[in-house]
Each structure stands twice: as structure tokens, then as C-alpha cells.
Design an enzyme around this catalytic site. Sequence first.
Site, PDB file in Angstrom:
ATOM      1  N   LYS A   1       0.827  -1.209   0.000  1.00 59.92           N
ATOM      2  CA  LYS A   1       0.000   0.000   0.000  1.00 59.92           C
ATOM      3  C   LYS A   1       0.866   1.266   0.000  1.00 59.92           C
ATOM      4  O   LYS A   1       0.436   2.315  -0.475  1.00 59.92           O
ATOM      5  CB  LYS A   1      -0.919   0.027   1.218  1.00 59.92           C
ATOM      6  CG  LYS A   1      -1.830  -1.189   1.393  1.00 59.92           C
ATOM      7  CD  LYS A   1      -3.023  -1.161   0.460  1.00 59.92           C
ATOM      8  CE  LYS A   1      -4.057  -2.239   0.772  1.00 59.92           C
ATOM      9  NZ  LYS A   1      -3.601  -3.615   0.549  1.00 59.92           N
TER      10      LYS A   1
HETATM   11  C1  LIG Z   1      -4.010  -4.721  -0.258  1.00 58.09           C
HETATM   12  C2  LIG Z   1      -3.157  -5.949  -0.352  1.00 58.09           C
HETATM   13  C3  LIG Z   1      -3.346  -6.919  -1.365  1.00 58.09           C
HETATM   14  C4  LIG Z   1      -4.463  -6.825  -2.382  1.00 58.09           C
HETATM   15  O1  LIG Z   1      -4.252  -5.813  -3.319  1.00 58.09           O
HETATM   16  P1  LIG Z   1      -5.480  -5.304  -4.234  1.00 58.09           P
HETATM   17  O2  LIG Z   1      -4.959  -4.130  -4.953  1.00 58.09           O
HETATM   18  O3  LIG Z   1      -6.573  -4.942  -3.250  1.00 58.09           O
HETATM   19  O4  LIG Z   1      -5.887  -6.416  -5.118  1.00 58.09           O
HETATM   20  C5  LIG Z   1      -2.491  -8.003  -1.417  1.00 58.09           C
HETATM   21  N1  LIG Z   1      -1.505  -8.159  -0.489  1.00 58.09           N
HETATM   22  C6  LIG Z   1      -1.306  -7.269   0.502  1.00 58.09           C
HETATM   23  C7  LIG Z   1      -0.228  -7.515   1.503  1.00 58.09           C
HETATM   24  C8  LIG Z   1      -2.112  -6.129   0.610  1.00 58.09           C
HETATM   25  O5  LIG Z   1      -1.910  -5.249   1.618  1.00 58.09           O
END
Ligand SMILES: *Cc1c(COP(=O)(O)O)cnc(C)c1O
Length: 492
Positions: free
Chosen positions: A113
Site C-alpha cells: 500500500k
Molecule cells: C491490499 C493488499 C493486497 C491486495 O491488493 P489489491 O490491490 O486490493 O488487489 C495483497 N496483499 C497485501 C499484503 C495487501 O496489503
Amino acid sequence: MKFYSTRDTKETKFESAQVIKQGLANDGGLFVPEEIPSLTKEEVLDLCKKSYPERAAYILGKFLTDYTADELLSDCTAAYCDSSFQGGAAPLKKVTDSLFSLELWHGPTAAFKDMALQIMPRLLSRALVKTGESNTALILVATSGDTGKAALEGYKDIDRIKIMVFYPVDGVSKVQKLQMATQTGSNVNVCAIKGNFDDAQNGVKKIFSDAAAKTKLLENAYVLSSANSINWGRLAPQIVYYISAYCDLLNAGEITYGESVNVCVPTGNFGNIFAAYLAKKMGLPLDKLVCASNANNVLTEFLRTGTYDRNRDFHLTMSPSMDILISSNLERLLYFSSNAEQTAGYMAELAKSGKYTVSDEIKNVIDETFVGYFADEAETADTLKKFYEKEGYLADTHTSVALSCAEKYMAETGDTKKMIVASTASPYKFASDVYKSITGKDASAETGALDDLSALTSTDITLPLRNLAEREIRFSKVIDAEDMLTEVYRFM
Ligand SMILES: *Cc1c(COP(=O)(O)O)cnc(C)c1O
């Protein structure tokens, strides 16, 4: 470049600054660019010589045409600097001859993120100026863990913005709680809610739709804003690292220009993998995009049958950031595979009955690019252990889901193209489950698991997660969900 809603027939167009400030279109749709800009061979070869912040500024410049090149370069340089991203912003690690791990978790909160949330607040801060907004933006976030911390780190000390995060008091891990309670910055506030994640989420939604609250905030020169993952300002920066990874493969002599590679992404809200799709649409030589899910395999089913059905059991897994039954960004893929009218129709069906089935025509278009696989809990743990023991690669549980799906795809299809696997979290962020997957034994409770994993693997704990227990606790308030608005006023 103008933007419009996935549910609108291009009547109303917006500048990117407005889109970033607003987040969601008024008709409930998501913002999409009016066209996908192209990326030529010459441009890619030129990007190969550049640093990550330079690559990011260049790519963002194709979409955010109301920002100057200087603004973007300055923001990207600040967002992806060495002190925020230790070891580079998105390093590509060779795992086997055909598998490459694109590590997106070297930022301040050790999860992917950060790739978007380090840059998006800077873009929003400028958007306030560009749109003539005279008030301060107040970001409200309800979090089940990862997003809250990443948003706090991204928005801390950013001009003209304040951020307040609510989390369920017993609904986040000890590490996540400590990460948020020790948050630094003069414009941040964190508050625990007596209740679960839904209580926190509903509380935030209530404030967003409370007209009296909005008036009172405005009287005090505040406007509400959200850091939601469907904001275009979070999606656009994610396109960059796929292009950057292709450059890194070229630079390493692993491929020559034009050779197409596959990508596998551990998916929840469909944001990360949709960014890969946009990179492909721009002209980057990507072939198949493997959508990797955990036991919550609503997307696997959709990609195989054409039916999206959220009416199913919800599973709590060891890859909690993918425990999602409604993948909001899928709406953008539907839009690009059909049109606004059909998209609005499917979304209305989803709201009404929790399911929809796309036409064969749309399914065929999606099939050209996407394939869906999932890994259950045992497969995730086995894959994690296998990659650690056989390849010396330590993956977190989310990345392990993707590694398992990438292997299944390659075994089933015999496709031998090189595969980029998006690695979305540091193994230390999910230390207990990583430790247990490798040893079959429980790790020590709470932050002890990080030390256990470090001792087991002779690797260092990821820097932002080190010595968490020794940092100063700044936020320890626990309130009733009914008192959230009062707390917002107090913070204001
Ligand atoms: C948010 C997240 C995901 C999923 O990503 P999306 O863009 O929502 O598909 C996968 N792995 C981790 C560790 C995340 O924080």
C-alpha cells in the site's frame, strides 16, 4: 487527459486533480481516463536508464496532464526516496530462472500500500490548490490494519491535510496496533473503537453522509476526503512498477525488448492487477495476467465462468489483506471490456442480488488477458516452505499465494515465459504465519514472532517493524462507536 465515470457515457469530463480530490464519481462509478496513453519502445528503453522516481514522474505525467513535470518529479523524488524505501522502491529479485519477485514492500509500513500512499497525499495536496479548494482536507479512514498505517505514514505532515484513523480495538494484530499507536506527525490522530471492523467502517460512512456534520466541518474550514483504494490517485502510481520491472529485466539481460512476460498478482480489491492491465494496454509487452486468490476465490470463479457471485462463505485466511468478497476495481475492467451502460447494469445487479454474469463477448475479451487461480491455506503454507527451503526465498503469506498460483499456471499450460510475481508484504509483517508455515510450530506470542522468524532464517527484521515495542505510544484512546463524530470534532 480527461477522466469520466465508468457508469457515464462520457458526458461529464474531469481533470485529474478533481478526480483525485473527489475519489468516487457522483453516480457511484469509478473514474477512468478517456484513453490509455501509449508507451513506445524508445520510451521504455529511455526509462531503463532512469531512477525509480524519474520513471514514476514520467509515467504519471501521461495521465496527470494538469500537473507539471516539475511537480511530479519533485513529488516522486520525495515519495520514493531512499529513506522511505530502503533498498529501492520496487526491486526485482530473481527467484528461479523463470520467476521474478517484484518486492513492493520496502516502504515505511512494509506492505505494498505504501507504493501508492506515499505519493497520493502529495498529489492530493496539490489537487486542493489546483481546484481552488480553500479548506483543509480531513481524511477519515476505517481500517482492519494495513491501510490505516500506510495512510498515516503517507499523509503525516502533508500540507493542508489532516488524517484520522479508526480501528477495531480487538480486530487488528498486536504489531498493527503498535504501528498505529506509535505514529508520528503533527496532523494525525488514531482512535480505537469498541466493536469490530464493520462498526468502525459504518461509523465513518455515517459521518460522510451526515449533512449537519459536513456543515459544521465547513464552518471550521474542513472538507472530508477519503484515502480509499478505488481513488485514481492510488491506482495510477501502481502502473509504474510494472513498467519499471520490465526495464529491470531488460537491464539485467534477462529479456530483449519485445519479449513478452507474464505477471501474477495476489489480489483482493483488484487494484494492483488492474494497474498491470493498464501497463499492458499502454503497450508494455505483458502477456497473461494471473489473478491469484486465497480461499476467498470469488475472482477465480468469475474469471473461469463469467459469473461474479458474492453470496458465499467468507473465510479468514493467513493472507487477510485478500479476504475480500467485493473487488471494487473489477468495475474498471468491465468498463474497458464493454461500455458504461453495460457496466452500470452489472453493478446494479450486483447491488441488488449480489451477483451478475457477463456476456460471452465480454468474457472472451477478458480471457485474452486474465486467468484466475487460487491457493488454499495448506497450499499457501507448503509453497512458502518450499520456496524458502529450495530457493532460499522468504515470502510472506500473500506473496506465497501468488507463487503457488504462478506455479499452477505454468504447470497446467506449459507456458515458459518469464513471470513477474508481485510481492506485496514483508514476511515480517505476517511473521507468525510465515514461521508456522516453515516450522510447523507456533511462534512466540505478539512481537516475539518477529524475533523467532529472524533467528530461524538468519535475516534482519524489516526496518520499520524493528523495536516496535520500545517506541513511544502516542495514541491509546478507546471510544464507543457512537462517539466517533465527537472525536472528529475534538481533533478538528
Ligand atoms: C491490499 C493488499 C493486497 C491486495 O491488493 P489489491 O490491490 O486490493 O488487489 C495483497 N496483499 C497485501 C499484503 C495487501 O496489503
